[in-house]
Design a protein around this motif. Structure first.
Motif, PDB file in Angstrom:
ATOM      1  N   MET A  92      39.216  24.348  42.651  1.00 15.62           N
ATOM      2  CA  MET A  92      38.979  24.012  41.263  1.00 15.62           C
ATOM      3  C   MET A  92      38.654  22.531  41.066  1.00 15.62           C
ATOM      4  O   MET A  92      38.517  22.067  39.958  1.00 15.62           O
ATOM      5  CB  MET A  92      40.208  24.363  40.425  1.00 15.62           C
ATOM      6  N   LYS A  93      38.583  21.772  42.144  1.00 11.76           N
ATOM      7  CA  LYS A  93      38.300  20.351  42.021  1.00 11.76           C
ATOM      8  C   LYS A  93      36.812  20.141  41.807  1.00 11.76           C
ATOM      9  O   LYS A  93      35.978  20.854  42.338  1.00 11.76           O
ATOM     10  CB  LYS A  93      38.760  19.627  43.291  1.00 11.76           C
ATOM     11  N   ARG A  94      36.473  19.129  41.067  1.00 14.62           N
ATOM     12  CA  ARG A  94      35.082  18.814  40.795  1.00 14.62           C
ATOM     13  C   ARG A  94      34.432  18.229  42.033  1.00 14.62           C
ATOM     14  O   ARG A  94      35.077  17.556  42.839  1.00 14.62           O
ATOM     15  CB  ARG A  94      34.979  17.833  39.641  1.00 14.62           C
ATOM     16  N   PRO A  95      33.127  18.453  42.197  1.00 12.47           N
ATOM     17  CA  PRO A  95      32.433  17.893  43.350  1.00 12.47           C
ATOM     18  C   PRO A  95      32.512  16.386  43.332  1.00 12.47           C
ATOM     19  O   PRO A  95      32.401  15.742  42.287  1.00 12.47           O
ATOM     20  CB  PRO A  95      30.985  18.368  43.157  1.00 12.47           C
ATOM     21  N   PRO A  96      32.711  15.750  44.513  1.00 10.29           N
ATOM     22  CA  PRO A  96      32.829  14.295  44.562  1.00 10.29           C
ATOM     23  C   PRO A  96      31.535  13.583  44.228  1.00 10.29           C
ATOM     24  O   PRO A  96      31.541  12.434  43.838  1.00 10.29           O
ATOM     25  CB  PRO A  96      33.258  14.027  46.004  1.00 10.29           C
ATOM     26  N   LYS A  97      30.379  14.263  44.405  1.00 13.11           N
ATOM     27  CA  LYS A  97      29.099  13.648  44.109  1.00 13.11           C
ATOM     28  C   LYS A  97      28.599  14.123  42.757  1.00 13.11           C
ATOM     29  O   LYS A  97      28.908  15.226  42.323  1.00 13.11           O
ATOM     30  CB  LYS A  97      28.064  14.011  45.175  1.00 13.11           C
ATOM     31  N   LYS A  98      27.797  13.291  42.115  1.00 13.19           N
ATOM     32  CA  LYS A  98      27.186  13.698  40.870  1.00 13.19           C
ATOM     33  C   LYS A  98      26.087  14.712  41.167  1.00 13.19           C
ATOM     34  O   LYS A  98      25.329  14.554  42.124  1.00 13.19           O
ATOM     35  CB  LYS A  98      26.613  12.485  40.142  1.00 13.19           C
ATOM     36  N   PRO A  99      25.978  15.765  40.351  1.00 10.23           N
ATOM     37  CA  PRO A  99      24.967  16.783  40.600  1.00 10.23           C
ATOM     38  C   PRO A  99      23.568  16.222  40.774  1.00 10.23           C
ATOM     39  O   PRO A  99      22.794  16.709  41.584  1.00 10.23           O
ATOM     40  CB  PRO A  99      25.064  17.668  39.354  1.00 10.23           C
ATOM     41  N   ALA A 100      23.228  15.176  40.015  1.00 13.24           N
ATOM     42  CA  ALA A 100      21.874  14.636  40.067  1.00 13.24           C
ATOM     43  C   ALA A 100      21.550  14.027  41.425  1.00 13.24           C
ATOM     44  O   ALA A 100      20.387  13.915  41.800  1.00 13.24           O
ATOM     45  CB  ALA A 100      21.683  13.593  38.976  1.00 13.24           C
ATOM     46  N   THR A 101      22.559  13.618  42.187  1.00 14.22           N
ATOM     47  CA  THR A 101      22.325  12.973  43.472  1.00 14.22           C
ATOM     48  C   THR A 101      22.738  13.838  44.653  1.00 14.22           C
ATOM     49  O   THR A 101      22.623  13.419  45.790  1.00 14.22           O
ATOM     50  CB  THR A 101      23.088  11.640  43.534  1.00 14.22           C
ATOM     51  N   ASP A 102      23.233  15.033  44.400  1.00 15.76           N
ATOM     52  CA  ASP A 102      23.689  15.929  45.454  1.00 15.76           C
ATOM     53  C   ASP A 102      22.702  17.080  45.594  1.00 15.76           C
ATOM     54  O   ASP A 102      22.645  17.980  44.754  1.00 15.76           O
ATOM     55  CB  ASP A 102      25.086  16.443  45.104  1.00 15.76           C
ATOM     56  N   ARG A 103      21.910  17.057  46.663  1.00 18.30           N
ATOM     57  CA  ARG A 103      20.865  18.058  46.827  1.00 18.30           C
ATOM     58  C   ARG A 103      21.424  19.448  47.099  1.00 18.30           C
ATOM     59  O   ARG A 103      20.710  20.444  46.944  1.00 18.30           O
ATOM     60  CB  ARG A 103      19.930  17.648  47.968  1.00 18.30           C
ATOM     61  N   SER A 104      22.669  19.518  47.531  1.00 19.24           N
ATOM     62  CA  SER A 104      23.286  20.822  47.792  1.00 19.24           C
ATOM     63  C   SER A 104      23.864  21.465  46.531  1.00 19.24           C
ATOM     64  O   SER A 104      24.293  22.609  46.564  1.00 19.24           O
ATOM     65  CB  SER A 104      24.397  20.670  48.845  1.00 19.24           C
TER      66      SER A 104
ATOM     67  N   ALA B 114      21.752  25.276  38.216  1.00 15.48           N
ATOM     68  CA  ALA B 114      21.677  26.521  37.452  1.00 15.48           C
ATOM     69  C   ALA B 114      22.952  27.333  37.601  1.00 15.48           C
ATOM     70  O   ALA B 114      23.470  27.899  36.630  1.00 15.48           O
ATOM     71  CB  ALA B 114      20.466  27.337  37.903  1.00 15.48           C
ATOM     72  N   LEU B 115      23.483  27.399  38.830  1.00  9.72           N
ATOM     73  CA  LEU B 115      24.734  28.115  39.056  1.00  9.72           C
ATOM     74  C   LEU B 115      25.868  27.443  38.302  1.00  9.72           C
ATOM     75  O   LEU B 115      26.706  28.109  37.682  1.00  9.72           O
ATOM     76  CB  LEU B 115      25.046  28.163  40.548  1.00  9.72           C
ATOM     77  N   SER B 116      25.899  26.105  38.351  1.00  7.97           N
ATOM     78  CA  SER B 116      26.939  25.363  37.644  1.00  7.97           C
ATOM     79  C   SER B 116      26.925  25.669  36.153  1.00  7.97           C
ATOM     80  O   SER B 116      27.978  25.875  35.537  1.00  7.97           O
ATOM     81  CB  SER B 116      26.741  23.860  37.872  1.00  7.97           C
TER      82      SER B 116
ATOM     83  N   VAL C  43      29.277  28.621  31.330  1.00  8.15           N
ATOM     84  CA  VAL C  43      29.249  29.611  30.250  1.00  8.15           C
ATOM     85  C   VAL C  43      30.447  30.542  30.373  1.00  8.15           C
ATOM     86  O   VAL C  43      31.151  30.820  29.382  1.00  8.15           O
ATOM     87  CB  VAL C  43      27.931  30.414  30.268  1.00  8.15           C
ATOM     88  N   LEU C  44      30.721  31.029  31.576  1.00  2.00           N
ATOM     89  CA  LEU C  44      31.878  31.908  31.763  1.00  2.00           C
ATOM     90  C   LEU C  44      33.179  31.159  31.484  1.00  2.00           C
ATOM     91  O   LEU C  44      34.115  31.714  30.898  1.00  2.00           O
ATOM     92  CB  LEU C  44      31.889  32.456  33.190  1.00  2.00           C
ATOM     93  N   ARG C  45      33.214  29.903  31.888  1.00  2.00           N
ATOM     94  CA  ARG C  45      34.407  29.084  31.675  1.00  2.00           C
ATOM     95  C   ARG C  45      34.661  28.822  30.194  1.00  2.00           C
ATOM     96  O   ARG C  45      35.795  28.551  29.777  1.00  2.00           O
ATOM     97  CB  ARG C  45      34.238  27.754  32.421  1.00  2.00           C
ATOM     98  N   ALA C  46      33.623  28.890  29.384  1.00  7.47           N
ATOM     99  CA  ALA C  46      33.760  28.589  27.953  1.00  7.47           C
ATOM    100  C   ALA C  46      34.629  29.601  27.230  1.00  7.47           C
ATOM    101  O   ALA C  46      35.180  29.310  26.169  1.00  7.47           O
ATOM    102  CB  ALA C  46      32.378  28.527  27.301  1.00  7.47           C
TER     103      ALA C  46
ATOM    104  N   PRO D 203      18.382  27.221  23.919  1.00 10.98           N
ATOM    105  CA  PRO D 203      17.463  28.030  24.730  1.00 10.98           C
ATOM    106  C   PRO D 203      17.982  28.262  26.149  1.00 10.98           C
ATOM    107  O   PRO D 203      17.813  29.345  26.707  1.00 10.98           O
ATOM    108  CB  PRO D 203      16.178  27.196  24.736  1.00 10.98           C
ATOM    109  N   THR D 204      18.631  27.238  26.719  1.00  6.90           N
ATOM    110  CA  THR D 204      19.217  27.395  28.058  1.00  6.90           C
ATOM    111  C   THR D 204      20.344  28.416  28.019  1.00  6.90           C
ATOM    112  O   THR D 204      20.464  29.269  28.914  1.00  6.90           O
ATOM    113  CB  THR D 204      19.753  26.046  28.566  1.00  6.90           C
TER     114      THR D 204
END
Length: 291
Positions: free
Chosen positions: A1-13, A17-19, A24-27, A49-50
């Motif tokens: 449940m921990k957040r990724p250590p890298k920012k999504p914008a800089t983490d190519r892995s 879209a999955l996040s 949405v499910l977490r909401a 729209p997203t």
């Protein structure tokens, strides 16, 4: 449940879209019935729209059930199955059941175990009875890390670097209230160093008093945290410090023994009276870069 250590914008892995789909499910919260795209957009900070595309996809995959009459959605069994599968794999939840039940009967408070979910702790096990008035939280409920006894116990169980990162995230989230929140966190660190448990007396809700104790495991999971709480009129601060807190520490140490077979080295252990270094005060703020 921990957040990724890298920012999504800089983490190519990192799959954005999955996040967003998981956001949405977490909401959906335990008290929610139906949510529409507008509500989901507000909770996730995503464009409508997203959200429309995500809810359409999640519906096709069986994770959301549309309710056309209201133009809203509810979680489908496939989504709920994920949660139940996770609970089934948490052996600590089942093992701690009798310990939590016993402490509930002895104190008249609600006793829960939780794990981190971003800046909150999410309950995945709770013991309470019809006599536990004023505490309406249940499995799936979330409480903030920064102002609750459970959250603070978890926070001070983290390695220094992880705690510093989480503190910076909390600081950014709470904004102008940070000095007050920080001071409460530091007081809890000092209380843990001295007594073995964290306290929150009216700092989350005015009428809720609780203590918290962390549980560290050696299997790479956690840490987890337990709490024992009740309305303020039932658990005074004196009672928390002199009775409820020590009882919760003893309960968690007993669970540790049941899990590992080892003798606890917590603050209650007479064979090891040395107290851990106090994490509180100005030194902690300087070391963690969060002045």
């Amino acid at each position: 449940m921990k957040r990724p250590p890298k920012k999504p914008a800089t983490d190519r892995s990192f799959v954005i879209a999955l996040s967003r789909g998981l956001d949405v499910l977490r909401a959906f919260r335990p008290s929610d019935g139906l949510l529409g795209n507008q509500e989901l957009a507000a909770r996730t900070n995503l464009p409508k729209p997203t959200i429309s595309r995500l809810t359409y996809t999640l519906t096709k995959l069986g994770y959301l059930t549309p309710v056309p009459r209201f133009e809203k959605y509810q979680l489908a069994p496939a989504a709920m199955a994920l949660g139940y599968s996770a609970l089934a794999n948490m052996g600590i939840r089942h093992l701690s059941d009798p310990y939590r039940d016993q402490l509930m009967r002895e104190t008249g408070g609600a006793v829960a175990i939780g794990a981190r979910d971003r800046l909150s702790m999410i309950y995945f096990g709770q013991s309470r009875s019809e006599l536990t008035v004023g505490v309406l939280l249940d499995v799936g409920s979330k409480v903030p890390i920064a102002t609750t006894a459970m959250g603070r116990a978890y926070l001070w169980a983290l390695p220094d670097e992880e705690r510093a990162t989480l503190m910076r995230e909390i600081k950014e989230h709470v904004g102008p209230n940070w000095p007050k929140v920080r001071d409460g966190i530091e007081r809890s660190g000092e209380c843990i160093a001295k007594h073995g448990f964290a306290m929150s007396a009216g700092e989350w809700h005015n009428d809720i008093h609780a203590v918290g104790v962390a549980l560290k495991l050696n299997d790479g999971t956690g840490p987890y945290a337990f709490n024992c709480g009740a309305p303020a009129f039932k658990f005074s601060e004196v009672l928390l410090k002199n009775d409820i807190g020590p009882r919760l520490v003893a309960m968690v140490r007993n669970i540790e023994v049941a899990l590992t077979g080892s003798i606890s080295r917590g603050p209650q252990n007479k064979e090891n009276p040395k107290k851990p270094r106090s994490p509180g005060g100005k030194v902690a703020r300087i070391a963690e870069g969060i002045r």
